[in-house]
Design a protein around this motif. Structure first.
Motif, PDB file in Angstrom:
ATOM      1  N   LEU A   1      10.942 -77.088 -50.144  1.00  0.00           N
ATOM      2  CA  LEU A   1      10.722 -75.695 -49.778  1.00  0.00           C
ATOM      3  C   LEU A   1       9.507 -75.569 -48.870  1.00  0.00           C
ATOM      4  CD1 LEU A   1      11.297 -72.552 -51.714  1.00  0.00           C
ATOM      5  CD2 LEU A   1       8.903 -72.940 -51.201  1.00  0.00           C
ATOM      6  N   LEU A   2       9.632 -74.715 -47.863  1.00  0.00           N
ATOM      7  CA  LEU A   2       8.504 -74.290 -47.034  1.00  0.00           C
ATOM      8  C   LEU A   2       8.206 -72.853 -47.408  1.00  0.00           C
ATOM      9  CD1 LEU A   2       6.482 -74.384 -44.641  1.00  0.00           C
ATOM     10  CD2 LEU A   2       8.391 -73.723 -43.150  1.00  0.00           C
ATOM     11  N   ALA A   3       6.979 -72.587 -47.875  1.00  0.00           N
ATOM     12  CA  ALA A   3       6.552 -71.231 -48.243  1.00  0.00           C
ATOM     13  C   ALA A   3       5.401 -70.842 -47.328  1.00  0.00           C
ATOM     14  CB  ALA A   3       6.122 -71.180 -49.703  1.00  0.00           C
ATOM     15  N   ILE A   4       5.620 -69.831 -46.517  1.00  0.00           N
ATOM     16  CA  ILE A   4       4.629 -69.498 -45.500  1.00  0.00           C
ATOM     17  C   ILE A   4       4.542 -67.983 -45.327  1.00  0.00           C
ATOM     18  CG2 ILE A   4       6.176 -69.501 -43.491  1.00  0.00           C
ATOM     19  CD1 ILE A   4       2.736 -71.209 -43.613  1.00  0.00           C
TER      20      ILE A   4
ATOM     21  N   GLN B   1      12.645 -80.982 -59.558  1.00  0.00           N
ATOM     22  CA  GLN B   1      12.616 -82.353 -60.039  1.00  0.00           C
ATOM     23  C   GLN B   1      11.239 -82.936 -59.745  1.00  0.00           C
ATOM     24  OE1 GLN B   1      15.332 -83.593 -61.716  1.00  0.00           O
ATOM     25  NE2 GLN B   1      16.133 -81.508 -61.377  1.00  0.00           N
ATOM     26  N   ALA B   2      10.745 -83.741 -60.660  1.00  0.00           N
ATOM     27  CA  ALA B   2       9.429 -84.360 -60.465  1.00  0.00           C
ATOM     28  C   ALA B   2       9.401 -85.131 -59.147  1.00  0.00           C
ATOM     29  CB  ALA B   2       9.103 -85.290 -61.629  1.00  0.00           C
ATOM     30  N   GLY B   3       8.342 -84.940 -58.375  1.00  0.00           N
ATOM     31  CA  GLY B   3       8.196 -85.623 -57.090  1.00  0.00           C
ATOM     32  C   GLY B   3       8.589 -84.770 -55.908  1.00  0.00           C
ATOM     33  N   GLU B   4       9.252 -83.640 -56.152  1.00  0.00           N
ATOM     34  CA  GLU B   4       9.615 -82.775 -55.029  1.00  0.00           C
ATOM     35  C   GLU B   4       8.366 -82.081 -54.485  1.00  0.00           C
ATOM     36  OE1 GLU B   4      14.262 -81.625 -55.634  1.00  0.00           O
ATOM     37  OE2 GLU B   4      12.808 -80.385 -56.707  1.00  0.00           O
ATOM     38  N   GLN B   5       8.449 -81.679 -53.211  1.00  0.00           N
ATOM     39  CA  GLN B   5       7.283 -81.149 -52.519  1.00  0.00           C
ATOM     40  C   GLN B   5       7.536 -79.742 -51.976  1.00  0.00           C
ATOM     41  OE1 GLN B   5       6.922 -84.171 -49.504  1.00  0.00           O
ATOM     42  NE2 GLN B   5       5.405 -85.340 -50.676  1.00  0.00           N
ATOM     43  N   ILE B   6       6.459 -78.977 -51.932  1.00  0.00           N
ATOM     44  CA  ILE B   6       6.445 -77.661 -51.300  1.00  0.00           C
ATOM     45  C   ILE B   6       5.382 -77.692 -50.210  1.00  0.00           C
ATOM     46  CG2 ILE B   6       5.986 -75.204 -51.626  1.00  0.00           C
ATOM     47  CD1 ILE B   6       6.705 -75.681 -54.627  1.00  0.00           C
ATOM     48  N   VAL B   7       5.745 -77.269 -49.020  1.00  0.00           N
ATOM     49  CA  VAL B   7       4.799 -77.223 -47.903  1.00  0.00           C
ATOM     50  C   VAL B   7       4.317 -75.790 -47.731  1.00  0.00           C
ATOM     51  CG1 VAL B   7       4.535 -77.492 -45.407  1.00  0.00           C
ATOM     52  CG2 VAL B   7       5.772 -79.222 -46.723  1.00  0.00           C
ATOM     53  N   ILE B   8       2.989 -75.609 -47.688  1.00  0.00           N
ATOM     54  CA  ILE B   8       2.375 -74.320 -47.387  1.00  0.00           C
ATOM     55  C   ILE B   8       1.283 -74.559 -46.342  1.00  0.00           C
ATOM     56  CG2 ILE B   8       2.848 -73.491 -49.726  1.00  0.00           C
ATOM     57  CD1 ILE B   8      -0.152 -73.751 -50.322  1.00  0.00           C
ATOM     58  N   SER B   9       0.634 -73.489 -45.899  1.00  0.00           N
ATOM     59  CA  SER B   9      -0.494 -73.670 -44.988  1.00  0.00           C
ATOM     60  C   SER B   9      -1.787 -73.670 -45.783  1.00  0.00           C
ATOM     61  CB  SER B   9      -0.524 -72.553 -43.939  1.00  0.00           C
ATOM     62  OG  SER B   9      -1.176 -71.402 -44.444  1.00  0.00           O
ATOM     63  N   ASP B  10      -2.877 -74.008 -45.107  1.00  0.00           N
ATOM     64  CA  ASP B  10      -4.183 -74.004 -45.766  1.00  0.00           C
ATOM     65  C   ASP B  10      -4.903 -72.663 -45.589  1.00  0.00           C
ATOM     66  OD1 ASP B  10      -4.782 -74.130 -43.086  1.00  0.00           O
ATOM     67  OD2 ASP B  10      -6.170 -75.816 -43.226  1.00  0.00           O
ATOM     68  N   GLU B  11      -4.157 -71.632 -45.156  1.00  0.00           N
ATOM     69  CA  GLU B  11      -4.761 -70.315 -44.937  1.00  0.00           C
ATOM     70  C   GLU B  11      -4.091 -69.226 -45.763  1.00  0.00           C
ATOM     71  OE1 GLU B  11      -5.077 -69.253 -40.816  1.00  0.00           O
ATOM     72  OE2 GLU B  11      -5.584 -71.292 -40.178  1.00  0.00           O
TER      73      GLU B  11
END
Length: 377
Positions: A147-150, A94-104
């Motif tokens: 979602l957290l993708a790591i 859905q528009a506005g949803e977020q995914i967290v990843i790292s900067d590496e």
């Protein structure tokens, strides 16, 4: 681990420290591929049912390696990127949803999520610097985080994350947990159930000592039907052997993600490679790699002007150690190592070594001697 030296009859003078990129095959893997090729020449696919038995054995080996509840949770995929794409473009965003990843993250675990921007999905990159990278990641969660993708282990620094802690944080916030396990699976004990992840994926050509072109995708049973399918074919059907039926439905198992004919050549190779890891035992593999990383760390610290870019704490280490030499460029250092048959990689802020369980300590000494000579030149 000298009892397994016969599995890696590498050419004299080769110092192979690049398993985090592409690993050499064990001898048994080459033998399996050779036998399969000869069989194809002589009798073709006459014994195809036997091939399916081996493919089923491969799924079981992968199930054990990930500690998945069932073989039904295991899909055989082309690579990590394909599995990540199954998740990214399978979930109903859905528009506005977020995914967290790292900067590496390696590009595979960044680009696929950024490709969702046209759907209004936002990617939040979080710094892993500091004493508590898990806290940094979990603090980035908002009510819109889905979602957290790591990566279990960061490809450039070798930083190992506490996956169980992240999994528990995701559970508490009702966030899906997706693990790119390519730099851990085959190098350290990995457990999808203990980690509480929804998805995990890895290629076979690094720490699993297999070929390129075949990887594994773990999808938690309750989530399989929630991933929209974008690839269709005969192999992903529930009743895949009934070619005349006009009615069809996707397989209930993770085979629903395998649209067409399987990579049997890759399966023969990866199954053989995993048999070696099973024979050694993953706790022993992990311990042997840890001993070699500790040895390299201590050796590098004795060389003047070496700067380490990998974690020093044992609980943060995996199979990667990255370093640079003050006053000399990484390109110069890498070139000097390559010239002396030290096979490694230039990644992130330095040069990356990645030994496996079987790597002789003599090879580590020789690689360190090359660096010492270059540093004094």
């Amino acid at each position: 681990m000298s009892e397994f030296a016969h599995e890696f009859p590498q050419v004299p003078g080769l110092r192979y420290l690049n398993h985090a990129a592409v690993a050499p095959w064990p001898k048994r893997t080459a033998d399996a591929v050779k036998a399969f090729a000869e069989q194809n020449v002589l009798i073709g696919a006459r014994d195809y049912p036997d091939w399916l038995v081996l493919e089923n054995r491969l799924r079981e080996r992968l199930r054990q390696l990930l500690n998945a509840p069932s073989k039904a949770d295991i899909a055989l995929v082309k690579n990590t990127s394909e599995a990540l794409s199954f998740v990214a473009f399978g979930l109903d965003w859905q528009a506005g949803e977020q995914i967290v990843i790292s900067d590496e993250e390696f590009p595979s675990n960044r680009v696929v999520w950024e490709a969702l921007a046209p759907l209004g999905v936002e990617v939040i990159q979080v710094s892993l610097r500091g004493d508590d990278p898990e806290a940094n990641l979990l603090a980035a969660f908002t009510p819109r985080t889905r979602l957290l993708a790591i990566s279990a282990v960061q490809y450039a620094s070798g930083l190992r994350l506490d996956l169980q802690r992240l999994g528990e944080g995701c559970r508490q916030h009702d966030v899906l947990f997706c693990i790119d396990a390519i730099q851990q699976l085959g190098a350290q004990v990995f457990d999808v159930q203990a980690n509480g992840c929804a998805f995990a994926m890895a290629d076979g050509h690094k720490w699993m000592l297999g070929p390129e072109g075949l990887g594994v995708f773990y999808c938690r049973a309750d989530l399989r039907a929630r991933l929209k399918l974008h690839e269709y074919g005969w192999h992903m059907l529930e009743n895949a052997g009934n070619y005349d039926s006009q009615a069809w439905q996707p397989a209930r198992s993770a085979r629903r993600f395998e649209c067409g004919s399987p990579n049997m050549l890759g399966a023969m190779a990866l199954e053989a490679s995993l048999s070696l890891l099973e024979e050694v035992g993953m706790p022993q593999v992990e311990s042997a790699i840890e001993a070699r990383i500790e040895y390299l760390q201590q050796g590098l610290q004795r060389i003047a002007n070496i700067r380490l870019h990998s974690p020093l704490q044992a609980e943060r280490r995996a199979g990667i150690i990255t370093f640079s030499l003050d006053g000399r460029s990484n390109q110069e250092l890498f070139a000097a190592l390559k010239e002396r048959q030290v096979v490694c990689a230039q990644r992130g802020p330095g040069v990356r070594f990645s030994p496996h369980f079987y790597t002789p300590f003599a090879v580590l000494d020789e690689a360190l001697a090359v660096i010492q000579q270059f540093a004094g030149a």
